[in-house]
Design a protein around this motif. Structure first.
Motif, mmCIF file in Angstrom:
data_model
loop_
_atom_site.group_PDB
_atom_site.id
_atom_site.type_symbol
_atom_site.label_atom_id
_atom_site.label_comp_id
_atom_site.label_asym_id
_atom_site.label_seq_id
_atom_site.Cartn_x
_atom_site.Cartn_y
_atom_site.Cartn_z
ATOM 1 N N CYS A 1 0.811 -1.213 0.000
ATOM 2 C CA CYS A 1 0.000 0.000 0.000
ATOM 3 C C CYS A 1 0.844 1.263 0.000
ATOM 4 O O CYS A 1 0.317 2.351 -0.024
ATOM 5 N N TRP B 1 -14.030 -1.545 2.735
ATOM 6 C CA TRP B 1 -14.316 -1.379 1.294
ATOM 7 C C TRP B 1 -15.510 -2.261 0.935
ATOM 8 O O TRP B 1 -16.493 -1.806 0.405
ATOM 9 N N TYR C 1 -11.316 -3.097 -11.552
ATOM 10 C CA TYR C 1 -10.357 -3.497 -10.526
ATOM 11 C C TYR C 1 -10.044 -4.972 -10.725
ATOM 12 O O TYR C 1 -10.963 -5.797 -10.875
ATOM 13 N N TRP D 1 -7.422 -1.217 -12.817
ATOM 14 C CA TRP D 1 -6.962 -0.874 -11.460
ATOM 15 C C TRP D 1 -6.415 -2.136 -10.792
ATOM 16 O O TRP D 1 -7.171 -2.964 -10.288
ATOM 17 N N ASP E 1 -4.264 3.348 0.920
ATOM 18 C CA ASP E 1 -5.704 3.510 1.141
ATOM 19 C C ASP E 1 -5.954 4.674 2.092
ATOM 20 O O ASP E 1 -5.315 4.760 3.142
ATOM 21 N N HIS F 1 -11.513 -9.795 -6.795
ATOM 22 C CA HIS F 1 -10.742 -9.305 -5.647
ATOM 23 C C HIS F 1 -9.802 -10.406 -5.165
ATOM 24 O O HIS F 1 -9.622 -11.426 -5.837
ATOM 25 N N HIS F 2 -9.193 -10.189 -3.978
ATOM 26 C CA HIS F 2 -8.182 -11.150 -3.493
ATOM 27 C C HIS F 2 -8.763 -12.550 -3.273
ATOM 28 O O HIS F 2 -8.015 -13.527 -3.242
ATOM 29 N N HIS G 1 -16.754 -1.962 -4.406
ATOM 30 C CA HIS G 1 -16.275 -3.265 -3.936
ATOM 31 C C HIS G 1 -17.484 -4.167 -3.713
ATOM 32 O O HIS G 1 -18.306 -3.908 -2.839
ATOM 33 N N ASP H 1 -3.971 -4.200 -7.918
ATOM 34 C CA ASP H 1 -3.824 -3.969 -6.470
ATOM 35 C C ASP H 1 -2.815 -4.942 -5.848
ATOM 36 O O ASP H 1 -2.581 -6.036 -6.371
ATOM 37 N N THR H 2 -2.267 -4.531 -4.726
ATOM 38 C CA THR H 2 -1.328 -5.309 -3.904
ATOM 39 C C THR H 2 -0.289 -6.111 -4.721
ATOM 40 O O THR H 2 -0.324 -7.342 -4.728
ATOM 41 N N GLU I 1 -13.635 -7.128 2.819
ATOM 42 C CA GLU I 1 -13.300 -7.983 1.675
ATOM 43 C C GLU I 1 -12.128 -8.919 1.990
ATOM 44 O O GLU I 1 -11.808 -9.802 1.201
ATOM 45 N N TRP I 2 -11.507 -8.737 3.159
ATOM 46 C CA TRP I 2 -10.413 -9.623 3.586
ATOM 47 C C TRP I 2 -10.912 -10.737 4.492
ATOM 48 O O TRP I 2 -10.127 -11.448 5.113
ATOM 49 N N ARG J 1 -0.750 0.844 -8.675
ATOM 50 C CA ARG J 1 -0.415 -0.342 -7.877
ATOM 51 C C ARG J 1 -0.074 -1.567 -8.725
ATOM 52 O O ARG J 1 -0.022 -2.678 -8.206
HETATM 53 C C1 GLC Z 1 -6.135 -2.615 -0.303
HETATM 54 C C2 GLC Z 1 -6.832 -3.848 0.109
HETATM 55 C C3 GLC Z 1 -8.056 -4.041 -0.610
HETATM 56 C C4 GLC Z 1 -8.804 -2.887 -1.161
HETATM 57 C C5 GLC Z 1 -7.901 -1.825 -1.694
HETATM 58 C C6 GLC Z 1 -8.590 -0.534 -2.046
HETATM 59 O O1 GLC Z 1 -4.888 -2.649 -0.617
HETATM 60 O O2 GLC Z 1 -6.018 -4.988 0.040
HETATM 61 O O3 GLC Z 1 -8.860 -4.948 0.023
HETATM 62 O O4 GLC Z 1 -9.482 -3.331 -2.261
HETATM 63 O O5 GLC Z 1 -6.821 -1.602 -0.954
HETATM 64 O O6 GLC Z 1 -7.706 0.470 -2.355
#
Ligand code: GLC
Length: 610
Positions: free
Chosen positions: A18, A288, A162, A222, A266, A119-120, A50, A224-225, A71-72, A253
């Protein structure tokens, strides 16, 4: 790898995911990025959505509330895939009306939507042929992504997707964190043998290809991580977009600074004007994805302020909604967006296509944006004595008015100091905007000047003096990086108009940390004043808005005296770094661990009236 080492690696990965400082390699070619970004820069305001199987869980597992972002949940609650998959039967989408989502986005004034296609947790919200873990497993047999894209196009809203390109808790090949090894695959840890390249080849890349070939023009992808992706692996995710849709923007990202704009964390707001293209992504509560018991809703005015503050930092603002499993958008989110939309309906000229604040200052009364020869002053509170003293403006003001009503205001142009008289009776909860039309292109003084008794000095306005072990750098958001007792000092300047005593207030920010370093000591020197070895205590912190996950804290470290007017030099160094405590959102307990870095955002000198 022993457990402690693994834990440390995990923490490092999460933190790096992040933050921005690891993205230091290749830059995309300048001209193409410039053209691609045209609409995005003009837009300034986007909507993040999300939505996925985690919206069914809604923050609870086996009847218990699970801490952290919604979402985690699979990761935090160590839910095996065999159990998590069962959520598909309750992902009904019964109340999913994409045209209504898009109408809300449009009414709020957002110009683009970014929707979580995967998502993850690895679940695709469209019928994918690259993985059977997709919308076909739910009672809903259509393609919600396609419907949303169609609605966006009809309404003239740009389409962003995303896609979590590194993490996928459904796939053993992508396993990266202990929670996944321990719980997701229904087998002992020793039998989990990830192969990231294979995951990329078999799932991530084919799915990105599907997304870029089935739905017409996609305006933004978009990612992420990026975590531990290699440069080559991140590059693969760039190449596929450049090959299939060269006009599509890639966010920061993706990793290694390969995106078209830079990464922020974030809820991270830059503390001074940004020098690269950035986007602040913000939650409306502390999650989210939907969580039924997260009622930490931010205030309507706070969210509007964040949109304006982003524009004043010359960056975009993308605010998030987390619809429920059936597609209903939580009422507080709708209310906040409508409030912002009502304001935008009469004030959007001060946001769209603007550049940031041309002055260095953070003004006590609010924020500034500019466009061509116009300045826009956003009043979050009543200026002292109903009067704005705008210092350091070297262009005369021809006309001043309240933007929403066109009501003319009185202005006095006196060399570089302009005075604007503000009428009584303005509603500061609704943030009135003053439009100033200048005679000539705007020229400003970027010295740190005093406004209403406060001199605000952004860390990034300074220079650095190297120490024995390297020197301080600045993050995209303008905070210091790498600032510790061995990396020298920060050199700042300000203008003193009124000699006398000033209180010194230091602002720091910390990613995912509950408090700044308890037990950190700093030294500040200016003129004959030496505030030596002063303890940073938490005198206050910005409530709610950026708490998740970039809290801002402040500490008053003493008083200094300036006997004369004029330019003052300030030198700040760190004597000792203390101990941090962690928020614990990722299930880790970092109590007692220390980190060799203090993120200074700005210093304020506050005039003490006798
Ligand atoms: C993060 C989280 C994720 C979320 C995202 C939003 O890094 O892992 O769950 O979707 O940021 O910016």
């Amino acid at each position: 790898m022993n457990l402690l080492l693994k834990k440390k690696l995990f923490i490092l990965l999460v933190v790096l995911s992040c933050t921005s400082n690891q993205f230091i390699l290749a830059q995309p070619t300048h001209t193409t990025t410039e053209t691609r970004l045209n609409w995005w820069r003009e837009a300034r305001f986007g909507l993040f959505i999300h939505w996925g199987l985690y919206s069914v869980a809604a923050g609870q597992w086996n009847g218990k509330d699970i801490d952290g972002i919604g979402e985690w949940i699979q990761n935090f609650a160590k839910i095996p895939n065999s159990e998590y998959n069962k959520l598909t039967k309750d992902f009904t989408l019964l109340n999913y009306h994409p045209e209504e989502w898009v109408a809300l986005a449009k009414q709020a004034g957002t110009k683009y939507i970014v929707f979580t296609a995967k998502h993850h947790d690895g679940f695709a919200l469209y019928p994918s042929d690259a993985s059977e873990f997709n919308i076909r497993m739910t009672p809903y047999q259509e393609d919600p992504l396609k419907q949303l894209i169609t609605a966006c196009r009809k309404a003239g809203i740009k389409v962003g997707i995303y896609y979590s390109h590194r993490q996928d808790w459904h796939e053993e090949d992508a396993a990266v964190m202990s929670n996944e090894y321990d719980g997701h695959y229904g087998k002992p840890k020793s039998e989990v043998k990830p192969n990231l390249d294979r995951y990329i080849r078999h799932k991530a890349l084919p799915q990105i290809r599907e997304l870029l070939t089935r739905y017409g023009n996609i305006d933004l992808i978009w990612y992420d991580t990026p975590f531990d992706l290699t440069l080559e692996q991140s590059q693969i995710f760039v190449n596929v977009i450049r090959e299939l849709q060269p006009n599509c923007i890639i966010n920061g990202r993706v990793g290694y600074n390969l995106g078209d704009y830079g990464p922020l964390g974030d809820n991270e707001m830059p503390c001074s004007k940004a020098t690269t293209d950035l986007e602040m992504v913000a939650t409306l509560n502390h999650t989210w994805g939907y969580k039924k018991n997260d009622n930490h809703w931010k205030g309507k005015k706070e969210i509007l302020c964040s949109l304006i503050e982003s524009a004043s930092r010359n960056i975009n603002y993308m605010v998030n909604i987390g619809p429920m499993a059936d597609g209903t958008i939580p009422t507080p989110s709708v209310d906040i967006l409508k409030f912002v939309g009502n304001w935008m309906a009469v004030n959007s000229e001060s946001i769209y296509g603007t550049e940031g604040n041309p002055f260095n200052d953070n003004f006590p009364w609010g924020y500034v944006t500019r466009k061509e020869n116009n300045l826009y002053l956003h009043l979050t509170q009543c200026p002292q004595n109903n009067c704005i003293l705008l210092k350091g403006l070297h262009s005369d003001i021809r006309q001043a008015m309240i933007l929403a009503t066109q009501q003319p205001l009185t202005v006095a142009n006196r060399q570089s100091v302009k005075t604007i008289t503000i009428p009584d009776g303005l509603d500061y909860e609704k943030i009135p905007v003053i439009k100033l039309v200048c005679e000539t292109p705007i020229k400003t003084d970027t010295r740190n000047l005093m406004n209403e008794g406060i001199i605000s000095i952004p860390a990034a306005s300074g220079t650095v003096k190297a120490g024995q072990k390297g020197k301080i750098t600045f993050a995209e958001g303008g905070t210091t990086e790498n600032f510790n007792p061995q990396t020298g000092s920060l050199l700042l300047e300000c203008e003193i108009d009124i000699p006398g005593e000033y209180e010194v207030k230091l602002y720091t920010s910390r990613h995912w940390r509950k408090s700044f370093a308890e037990g950190t000591f700093v030294t500040l020197k200016t003129g004959d004043n030496i505030l030596s070895n002063r303890l940073l205590k938490k005198d206050g912190e910005l409530a709610n808005v950026r708490q998740n996950s970039y809290p801002e804290t402040w500490s008053t470290i003493g008083t200094v005296t300036f006997p004369k007017e004029g330019t003052q030099k300030i030198e700040l160094s760190i004597d000792k770094i203390g101990t941090f405590t962690r928020l614990g959102h990722f299930g880790e307990d970092l109590q007692g661990e220390s980190e060799n870095n203090i993120r200074i955002m700005k210093i304020e000198l506050i005039y003490k009236t006798q």
